[in-house]
Scaffold this active site. Sequence first.
Site, mmCIF file in Angstrom:
data_model
loop_
_atom_site.group_PDB
_atom_site.id
_atom_site.type_symbol
_atom_site.label_atom_id
_atom_site.label_comp_id
_atom_site.label_asym_id
_atom_site.label_seq_id
_atom_site.Cartn_x
_atom_site.Cartn_y
_atom_site.Cartn_z
ATOM 1 N N GLY A 26 37.472 17.690 -51.140
ATOM 2 C CA GLY A 26 36.868 17.914 -49.827
ATOM 3 C C GLY A 26 35.871 19.050 -49.860
ATOM 4 O O GLY A 26 35.639 19.672 -50.900
ATOM 5 N N ASP A 80 44.212 23.178 -52.099
ATOM 6 C CA ASP A 80 43.562 22.021 -51.479
ATOM 7 C C ASP A 80 43.240 22.322 -50.014
ATOM 8 O O ASP A 80 43.794 23.273 -49.442
ATOM 9 C CB ASP A 80 44.498 20.804 -51.588
ATOM 10 C CG ASP A 80 43.770 19.482 -51.488
ATOM 11 O OD1 ASP A 80 42.567 19.466 -51.128
ATOM 12 O OD2 ASP A 80 44.398 18.446 -51.774
ATOM 13 N N GLY A 81 42.406 21.513 -49.427
ATOM 14 C CA GLY A 81 42.056 21.644 -48.009
ATOM 15 C C GLY A 81 43.060 20.917 -47.130
ATOM 16 O O GLY A 81 43.969 20.232 -47.619
ATOM 17 N N ASP A 83 43.265 18.896 -42.961
ATOM 18 C CA ASP A 83 42.516 18.469 -41.777
ATOM 19 C C ASP A 83 43.019 19.171 -40.515
ATOM 20 O O ASP A 83 42.238 19.476 -39.622
ATOM 21 C CB ASP A 83 42.606 16.949 -41.632
ATOM 22 C CG ASP A 83 41.895 16.280 -42.793
ATOM 23 O OD1 ASP A 83 40.694 16.542 -42.982
ATOM 24 O OD2 ASP A 83 42.547 15.538 -43.555
ATOM 25 N N LYS A 93 46.581 15.667 -43.942
ATOM 26 C CA LYS A 93 45.554 15.637 -44.983
ATOM 27 C C LYS A 93 45.129 14.196 -45.205
ATOM 28 O O LYS A 93 45.805 13.263 -44.809
ATOM 29 C CB LYS A 93 46.115 16.209 -46.300
ATOM 30 C CG LYS A 93 46.230 17.712 -46.268
ATOM 31 C CD LYS A 93 46.724 18.302 -47.593
ATOM 32 C CE LYS A 93 46.039 17.816 -48.829
ATOM 33 N NZ LYS A 93 44.588 17.932 -48.812
ATOM 34 N N GLY A 94 43.987 14.071 -45.890
ATOM 35 C CA GLY A 94 43.544 12.718 -46.233
ATOM 36 C C GLY A 94 42.264 12.305 -45.544
ATOM 37 O O GLY A 94 41.844 11.148 -45.653
ATOM 38 N N GLY A 95 41.633 13.277 -44.860
ATOM 39 C CA GLY A 95 40.356 12.962 -44.214
ATOM 40 C C GLY A 95 39.337 12.423 -45.210
ATOM 41 O O GLY A 95 38.504 11.581 -44.886
ATOM 42 N N GLY A 96 39.453 12.895 -46.445
ATOM 43 C CA GLY A 96 38.545 12.411 -47.493
ATOM 44 C C GLY A 96 39.100 11.202 -48.237
ATOM 45 O O GLY A 96 38.460 10.703 -49.173
ATOM 46 N N GLU A 102 46.489 13.759 -53.935
ATOM 47 C CA GLU A 102 46.752 15.123 -53.452
ATOM 48 C C GLU A 102 48.250 15.358 -53.293
ATOM 49 O O GLU A 102 48.766 16.428 -53.620
ATOM 50 C CB GLU A 102 46.044 15.353 -52.115
ATOM 51 C CG GLU A 102 44.528 15.396 -52.251
ATOM 52 C CD GLU A 102 43.774 15.434 -50.934
ATOM 53 O OE1 GLU A 102 42.615 15.834 -50.941
ATOM 54 O OE2 GLU A 102 44.343 15.040 -49.890
HETATM 55 C C1 5RP Z 1 40.888 14.899 -48.615
HETATM 56 C C2 5RP Z 1 41.606 15.949 -47.860
HETATM 57 C C3 5RP Z 1 40.840 17.186 -47.567
HETATM 58 O O1 5RP Z 1 41.480 18.254 -48.158
HETATM 59 C C4 5RP Z 1 40.774 17.370 -46.074
HETATM 60 O O2 5RP Z 1 40.190 16.222 -45.524
HETATM 61 C C5 5RP Z 1 39.959 18.604 -45.693
HETATM 62 O O3 5RP Z 1 38.628 18.390 -46.038
HETATM 63 P P1 5RP Z 1 37.487 19.441 -45.736
HETATM 64 O O4 5RP Z 1 37.818 20.660 -46.520
HETATM 65 O O5 5RP Z 1 36.237 18.755 -46.202
HETATM 66 O O6 5RP Z 1 37.470 19.699 -44.265
HETATM 67 O O7 5RP Z 1 42.747 15.859 -47.505
HETATM 68 O O8 5RP Z 1 41.666 13.759 -48.735
#
Ligand code: 5RP
Length: 225
Positions: A26, A80-81, A83, A93-96, A102
């Site tokens: 992300g 990790d990031g 959401d 999580k999982g926006g990406g 993950e």
């Molecule tokens: C990807 C994720 C990312 O960590 C989550 O979407 C946060 O993304 P960003 O840092 O771009 O806001 O879970 O699957």
Amino acid sequence: MDMKKLAGDKAAEYVKDGMVLGLGTGSTAYHMVNAVGELVKNGMKIQAIPTSKATEAQARELGIPLLTIDELDHVDLAIDGVDEIDPQFNAIKGGGGALYREKVVASMAKEVIWIMDESKLVDKIGAFHLPVEIAQYGSKQAMEKMAAYGFNPVLRVKDGKTFVTDNGNYIADLHLGAGFDIQDVYGKLTGMLGVLEHGLFLNMCKRMIVGCASGEVKIIENPAK
Ligand code: 5RP
């Protein structure tokens, strides 16, 4: 002020020589991976497991030594990031779309750090859609099942096409609303036919690192870890 970069750079300070590191996915993790690349360039010896093809490509470009999932026997630290995350450290999580890898990597990690800008901190999760990775075969039936539970699933589309994950699956985004019953949804999704994994990461992290618009970086420790 790039809040995501503030958080990503700070997280790299927790990376120590000899570690096996989980590299998240992300736009926030992107900064952390760059900072880790810098550490490697300066001579730090680490090995890393990427959580997506995008992160793998970035890490390769930076010369970060990588392990495959089959070579992996432990992870010292996963960064990790998220959401959304609530004060009880329940995260979506999982926006990406990388939630399965993950979760595999974070579940193996001795320590997990979530990095974010301050917009990700919420009182109750659920305003952001909850991503669920589902098999293509039987996806219609899985979507119907989730709809019957009132989860308001929407099949993810990107660039006009059904989004396909790095694992060859689809993503159903559940529109649950803030304050949904986390344990109920977790229970219903876990083991549902056709569901590979969902984006509920409950109380997994040891600390959150939050980049703020003021330029401050907040570190919030999880007392339960
Ligand atoms: C990807 C994720 C990312 O960590 C989550 O979407 C946060 O993304 P960003 O840092 O771009 O806001 O879970 O699957």
